[in-house]
Design a protein around this motif. Structure first.
Motif, mmCIF file in Angstrom:
data_model
loop_
_atom_site.group_PDB
_atom_site.id
_atom_site.type_symbol
_atom_site.label_atom_id
_atom_site.label_comp_id
_atom_site.label_asym_id
_atom_site.label_seq_id
_atom_site.Cartn_x
_atom_site.Cartn_y
_atom_site.Cartn_z
ATOM 1 N N UNK A 59 48.190 44.375 38.043
ATOM 2 C CA UNK A 59 46.765 44.723 38.035
ATOM 3 C C UNK A 59 45.876 43.590 38.552
ATOM 4 N N UNK A 60 46.451 42.616 39.215
ATOM 5 C CA UNK A 60 45.685 41.439 39.644
ATOM 6 C C UNK A 60 44.456 41.813 40.469
ATOM 7 N N UNK A 61 44.525 42.893 41.239
ATOM 8 C CA UNK A 61 43.391 43.334 42.043
ATOM 9 C C UNK A 61 42.164 43.685 41.218
ATOM 10 N N UNK A 62 42.365 44.003 39.943
ATOM 11 C CA UNK A 62 41.223 44.347 39.076
ATOM 12 C C UNK A 62 40.309 43.152 38.830
ATOM 13 N N UNK A 63 40.827 41.935 39.045
ATOM 14 C CA UNK A 63 39.953 40.763 38.921
ATOM 15 C C UNK A 63 38.786 40.868 39.894
ATOM 16 N N UNK A 64 39.022 41.477 41.051
ATOM 17 C CA UNK A 64 37.961 41.624 42.050
ATOM 18 C C UNK A 64 36.941 42.683 41.660
ATOM 19 N N UNK A 65 37.264 43.510 40.701
ATOM 20 C CA UNK A 65 36.343 44.552 40.250
ATOM 21 C C UNK A 65 35.407 44.064 39.151
ATOM 22 N N UNK A 66 35.674 42.872 38.622
ATOM 23 C CA UNK A 66 34.827 42.339 37.560
ATOM 24 C C UNK A 66 33.438 42.045 38.108
ATOM 25 N N UNK A 67 32.388 42.225 37.297
ATOM 26 C CA UNK A 67 31.046 41.791 37.729
ATOM 27 C C UNK A 67 31.090 40.303 38.051
ATOM 28 N N UNK A 68 30.436 39.888 39.114
ATOM 29 C CA UNK A 68 30.544 38.509 39.563
ATOM 30 C C UNK A 68 30.158 37.502 38.485
ATOM 31 N N UNK A 69 29.161 37.836 37.661
ATOM 32 C CA UNK A 69 28.747 36.893 36.613
ATOM 33 C C UNK A 69 29.856 36.686 35.590
ATOM 34 N N UNK A 70 30.565 37.759 35.242
ATOM 35 C CA UNK A 70 31.681 37.638 34.303
ATOM 36 C C UNK A 70 32.815 36.838 34.936
ATOM 37 N N UNK A 71 33.088 37.140 36.198
ATOM 38 C CA UNK A 71 34.164 36.457 36.899
ATOM 39 C C UNK A 71 33.854 34.968 37.005
ATOM 40 N N UNK A 72 32.617 34.645 37.336
ATOM 41 C CA UNK A 72 32.204 33.261 37.483
ATOM 42 C C UNK A 72 32.206 32.524 36.145
ATOM 43 N N UNK A 73 31.758 33.179 35.096
ATOM 44 C CA UNK A 73 31.664 32.540 33.778
ATOM 45 C C UNK A 73 33.031 32.376 33.122
ATOM 46 N N UNK A 74 33.955 33.253 33.405
ATOM 47 C CA UNK A 74 35.224 33.218 32.691
ATOM 48 C C UNK A 74 36.034 31.947 32.912
ATOM 49 N N UNK A 75 36.063 31.344 34.120
ATOM 50 C CA UNK A 75 36.879 30.141 34.255
ATOM 51 C C UNK A 75 36.443 28.982 33.367
ATOM 52 N N UNK A 76 35.152 28.875 33.076
ATOM 53 C CA UNK A 76 34.674 27.773 32.244
ATOM 54 C C UNK A 76 35.273 27.846 30.848
ATOM 55 N N UNK A 77 35.129 28.978 30.191
ATOM 56 C CA UNK A 77 35.720 29.144 28.865
ATOM 57 C C UNK A 77 37.223 29.117 28.928
ATOM 58 N N UNK A 78 37.762 29.699 29.967
ATOM 59 C CA UNK A 78 39.205 29.741 30.144
ATOM 60 C C UNK A 78 39.768 28.331 30.252
ATOM 61 N N UNK A 79 39.130 27.486 31.034
ATOM 62 C CA UNK A 79 39.631 26.116 31.179
ATOM 63 C C UNK A 79 39.631 25.385 29.847
ATOM 64 N N UNK A 80 38.616 25.576 29.035
ATOM 65 C CA UNK A 80 38.589 24.900 27.730
ATOM 66 C C UNK A 80 39.772 25.337 26.869
ATOM 67 N N UNK A 81 40.003 26.639 26.817
ATOM 68 C CA UNK A 81 41.131 27.147 26.028
ATOM 69 C C UNK A 81 42.460 26.706 26.637
ATOM 70 N N UNK A 82 42.536 26.724 27.952
ATOM 71 C CA UNK A 82 43.766 26.350 28.661
ATOM 72 C C UNK A 82 44.117 24.884 28.398
ATOM 73 N N UNK A 83 43.110 24.014 28.380
ATOM 74 C CA UNK A 83 43.370 22.590 28.127
ATOM 75 C C UNK A 83 44.066 22.392 26.787
#
Length: 190
Positions: A59-83
């Motif tokens: 389902x990787x293509x569904x990442x492109x269907x996300x609203x751009x603001x959600x897509x843009x904001x998600x890496x910030x929180x994701x990186x904190x959790x990932x660290x």
């Protein structure tokens, strides 16, 4: 020509066989990327991104269907959790979302341990912007840091990369000599 992250993109392009012949000269300002990402580490990060988005690899293509603001904001929180959960990456490899040495599109690191064959005949100017970002931009207490404190900080970490270890004092002294009127917090990105 590229500056900061754009400079790293320029050095990456010089190492890509598919880009050979598309440019005949290059300029890199504050961001020469000598190494790219580690494939295994990046695959784990990618799997984590999909898991966080509640998607399967199919389902990787569904990442492109996300609203751009959600897509843009998600890496910030994701990186904190990932660290907090991430597997250890090779210390000198580039972290996070970046080009990866895959053996095909990017056969090797652009300039480590040596220049990629595709980069060998591309004349390049490597330079820097002065004070692209002062370390004190996010911590005003660093405005009063001493050179001795800078030496201790850059032993383990300098800018986005590993620190200078036993060479830290030599590097800091070279900056202090080159820029004697500068406050230590403005002597470069450490």
């Amino acid at each position: 020509m590229g500056q900061s992250g754009g400079g790293a993109k320029v050095t990456t392009l010089t190492a890509m066989p598919s880009a050979k012949g598309l440019f005949h000269k290059a300029v890199v300002l504050s961001g020469a990327g000598t190494r790219s990402g580690d494939k295994e580490y990046s695959e784990k990060l990618g799997a984590y991104v999909l898991k966080e988005a509640k998607l399967t690899p199919a389902q990787i293509g569904k990442l492109q269907e996300m609203p751009w603001k959600d897509y843009y904001a998600s890496p910030t929180g994701l990186r904190r959790r990932w660290r907090r959960r991430r597997p250890r990456r090779p210390r000198r490899d580039a972290p996070g979302f970046n080009p990866v040495v895959d053996g095909v599109i990017l056969p090797q690191h652009p300039y480590y341990p040596e220049a990629a064959p595709t980069a060998a005949d591309v004349p390049m100017i490597i330079s820097s912007t002065f004070n692209e970002q002062s370390p004190s931009a996010f911590d005003s207490a660093l405005e009063s840091i001493t050179l001795e404190q800078v030496v201790e900080r850059v032993k383990e970490r300098a800018g986005f990369g590993a620190g200078f270890g036993d060479k830290a004092k030599e590097v800091v002294d070279a900056y202090a000599k080159a820029f004697p009127a500068r406050n230590p917090s403005r002597s470069g990105r450490w």
